[in-house]
Write a protein that holds these residues in place. Structure first.
Motif, PDB file in Angstrom:
ATOM      1  N   UNK A  29      -3.295  12.859   0.750  1.00  0.00           N
ATOM      2  CA  UNK A  29      -4.062  14.532   0.589  1.00  0.00           C
ATOM      3  C   UNK A  29      -5.238  14.430   1.442  1.00  0.00           C
ATOM      4  N   UNK A  30      -6.222  13.850   1.783  1.00  0.00           N
ATOM      5  CA  UNK A  30      -7.168  13.837   2.516  1.00  0.00           C
ATOM      6  C   UNK A  30      -6.969  13.520   3.869  1.00  0.00           C
ATOM      7  N   UNK A  31      -6.066  12.948   4.442  1.00  0.00           N
ATOM      8  CA  UNK A  31      -5.329  13.114   6.033  1.00  0.00           C
ATOM      9  C   UNK A  31      -4.967  14.846   6.322  1.00  0.00           C
ATOM     10  N   UNK A  32      -3.765  15.360   5.673  1.00  0.00           N
ATOM     11  CA  UNK A  32      -3.672  16.848   5.508  1.00  0.00           C
ATOM     12  C   UNK A  32      -4.606  17.528   5.752  1.00  0.00           C
TER      13      UNK A  32
ATOM     14  N   UNK B  44       1.294  -0.904   0.318  1.00  0.00           N
ATOM     15  CA  UNK B  44       0.173   0.234  -0.084  1.00  0.00           C
ATOM     16  C   UNK B  44       0.623   1.219   0.415  1.00  0.00           C
ATOM     17  N   UNK B  45       0.511   2.320  -0.874  1.00  0.00           N
ATOM     18  CA  UNK B  45       1.614   3.499  -1.085  1.00  0.00           C
ATOM     19  C   UNK B  45       0.372   5.141  -1.265  1.00  0.00           C
ATOM     20  N   UNK B  46       1.124   5.669   0.327  1.00  0.00           N
ATOM     21  CA  UNK B  46       0.102   6.876  -0.025  1.00  0.00           C
ATOM     22  C   UNK B  46      -1.027   7.258   1.642  1.00  0.00           C
ATOM     23  N   UNK B  47      -1.329   5.687   1.802  1.00  0.00           N
ATOM     24  CA  UNK B  47      -2.443   5.734   2.799  1.00  0.00           C
ATOM     25  C   UNK B  47      -1.750   5.772   3.587  1.00  0.00           C
ATOM     26  N   UNK B  48      -2.447   6.497   4.576  1.00  0.00           N
ATOM     27  CA  UNK B  48      -2.081   6.767   6.814  1.00  0.00           C
ATOM     28  C   UNK B  48      -3.087   6.630   6.829  1.00  0.00           C
ATOM     29  N   UNK B  49      -2.786   5.835   8.550  1.00  0.00           N
ATOM     30  CA  UNK B  49      -3.476   6.515   9.608  1.00  0.00           C
ATOM     31  C   UNK B  49      -4.013   6.532   9.888  1.00  0.00           C
TER      32      UNK B  49
ATOM     33  N   UNK C 274      -7.822  16.751   6.781  1.00  0.00           N
ATOM     34  CA  UNK C 274      -8.505  16.578   7.990  1.00  0.00           C
ATOM     35  C   UNK C 274      -7.739  16.828   8.771  1.00  0.00           C
ATOM     36  N   UNK C 275      -6.538  17.065   9.381  1.00  0.00           N
ATOM     37  CA  UNK C 275      -5.737  17.225   9.931  1.00  0.00           C
ATOM     38  C   UNK C 275      -6.163  19.289  10.328  1.00  0.00           C
ATOM     39  N   UNK C 276      -5.778  19.644   9.090  1.00  0.00           N
ATOM     40  CA  UNK C 276      -6.208  21.123   8.740  1.00  0.00           C
ATOM     41  C   UNK C 276      -7.676  21.634   9.183  1.00  0.00           C
ATOM     42  N   UNK C 277      -8.131  20.706   8.989  1.00  0.00           N
ATOM     43  CA  UNK C 277      -9.538  21.462   9.578  1.00  0.00           C
ATOM     44  C   UNK C 277     -10.317  21.572   8.488  1.00  0.00           C
ATOM     45  N   UNK C 278     -10.184  21.108   6.735  1.00  0.00           N
ATOM     46  CA  UNK C 278     -11.086  21.653   5.814  1.00  0.00           C
ATOM     47  C   UNK C 278     -12.020  20.956   5.791  1.00  0.00           C
ATOM     48  N   UNK C 279     -11.582  18.925   6.609  1.00  0.00           N
ATOM     49  CA  UNK C 279     -12.493  17.659   6.090  1.00  0.00           C
ATOM     50  C   UNK C 279     -13.147  17.396   7.663  1.00  0.00           C
TER      51      UNK C 279
END
Length: 307
Positions: A236-239, A208-213, A241-246
Motif C-alpha cells: 500500500x505505502x509503496x503505491x 515475508x509477504x506484502x513488503x516491496x523494495x 509513495x510512487x503516486x506522490x501521496x507520501x
C-alpha cells in the motif's frame, strides 16, 4: 523516416519513434506529457479503430492525466495539455488537421482542432493490435514504475493485463539497463523485513509477504540499484509513495501530500504517518539526499500537510 506519406513505415520504426520520447527526460527530469498523449491515442485507437482526438476532449482528459501521473506543475491543466498536443508533431508520429502555433491555447480553442497519428503510423497500428500493446508497454516501462503502470494504462482505456503481457520490443534491447537481481532482497533485509513507514512485517510460512523494495528515484528514470536509493515498504505505502501521496523530507520524516483526502478510518490512517521519523535497524543506509530531492521534485504531489 516515419511520416504521413511513408509507405515503408515498419513496426520497428514506429517503436523507435515512440522510444525516442524517452530522450526528452534525460538527466532524471520527468517529462511524461507526450507519452501520456500517445497512450491516450493508443487507447482510443484500440477502442474505436481510429486515434482521432479532438482538442476539446484532449484538453480535459490529457490535462487530467498529466495532473495525476506527471510531476507537480504551476501550469494549469489546459496549458499542460497544449504542450504535447502541439509539440508531438515534431516527433514525426502526430498531425493536427489544421495548422496552429506551438504551445498556444487560444488558437486551439478558436476553431475545432483534432490530432491523430500520422496516416502511415495509424494504418500500421490499426492492422496490428499486438503492436498497440507493445508500443504501450514500451512507453509505460520507460516512464513509470511498475506500481503505477496498471493505473496509467487503465486511465487511458487500455487493458493492463493485455499490455503488460506484451513483448517489450524497445529497439536495441542490449542498451537497456539491467536490474541488480540481489537489490530487492538486500533492501528488504536492511529494513528488517518491515515497512519503513508503518512497520508492517507480515510473514507466511516464514517468508515475508506484502513488503516491496521501493526505489526512491525510479529505476525507469535512471535511479540506481544502490542501498541508499531504496526503502522497504508495504504494498500500500509503496503505491502511495510512487503516486506522490507520501514522501520523505531531508530530515527523514514522512510527509503526506495536501492533495490526499480520505473519509474512512482506514484511509485517514495515512494522515497519522505525517511527521513520523523513519526508523531502521543499525547500519541501514538511509536514502541519499539527492534521491530524496528527486522524489520531492518529480513525484511528490503538491505541498506537504501542515505540521
Amino acid at each position: 523516416m516515419v511520416n504521413g506519406g511513408s509507405a515503408a513505415t515498419t513496426r520497428e520504426q514506429v517503436l523507435a519513434r515512440l522510444s525516442a520520447l524517452r530522450l526528452h527526460q534525460r538527466g532524471g527530469h520527468r517529462s511524461p506529457h507526450k507519452p501520456l498523449l500517445v497512450l491516450l491515442a493508443l487507447g482510443r485507437l484500440a477502442a474505436s479503430g481510429a486515434s482521432a482526438l479532438p482538442w476539446s476532449e484532449a484538453r480535459v482528459r490529457l490535462g487530467n492525466l498529466i495532473a495525476e501521473f506527471g510531476p507537480t506543475s504551476r501550469t494549469g491543466r489546459t496549458q499542460s495539455a497544449a504542450y504535447p498536443f502541439t509539440r508531438l508533431r515534431s516527433d514525426g508520429i502526430w498531425v493536427l488537421d489544421r495548422e496552429v502555433p506551438m504551445d498556444k491555447v487560444g488558437p486551439l480553442g478558436a476553431d475545432p482542432v483534432t490530432g491523430r497519428f500520422t496516416p502511415a503510423v495509424e494504418e500500421l497500428l490499426a492492422a496490428d493490435p499486438g503492436l498497440i500493446a507493445s508500443a504501450a508497454r514500451a512507453l509505460v516501462d520507460s516512464h513509470f514504475p511498475d506500481t503505477v503502470r496498471p493505473d496509467v494504462l487503465g486511465a487511458v482505456g487500455l487493458d493492463p493485463q493485455v499490455v503488460l503481457r506484451a513483448a517489450d520490443r524497445v529497439p536495441d534491447p542490449a542498451a537497456r539497463r539491467r536490474r541488480n537481481p540481489d537489490w530487492r532482497a538486500a533492501i528488504i533485509l536492511a529494513w528488517d523485513r518491515r515497512c519503513a513507514f508503518c512497520g508492517f512485517d507480515g510473514q507466511m510460512y516464514g517468508a515475508t509477504v506484502g513488503i516491496d523494495a521501493a526505489h526512491v528515484r525510479w529505476f525507469a528514470l535512471d535511479g540506481p540499484d544502490d542501498p541508499d536509493n531504496g526503502l522497504a515498504l508495504c504494498t500500500l505505502h509503496h503505491k502511495l509513495f510512487d503516486r506522490g501521496v507520501l514522501g520523505v523530507d531531508l530530515d527523514l520524516r514522512i510527509r503526506v501530500s495536501d492533495t490526499y483526502t480520505a473519509r474512512t478510518g482506514a484511509g485517514r490512517a495515512v494522515y497519522d504517518l505525517h511527521g513520523v521519523l523513519l526508523s531502521a535497524r543499525p547500519g541501514t543506509r538511509m536514502p541519499a539526499a539527492d534521491h530524496l530531492r528527486w522524489h520531492r521534485r518529480w513525484v511528490f504531489k503538491g505541498e506537504a500537510l501542515a505540521a
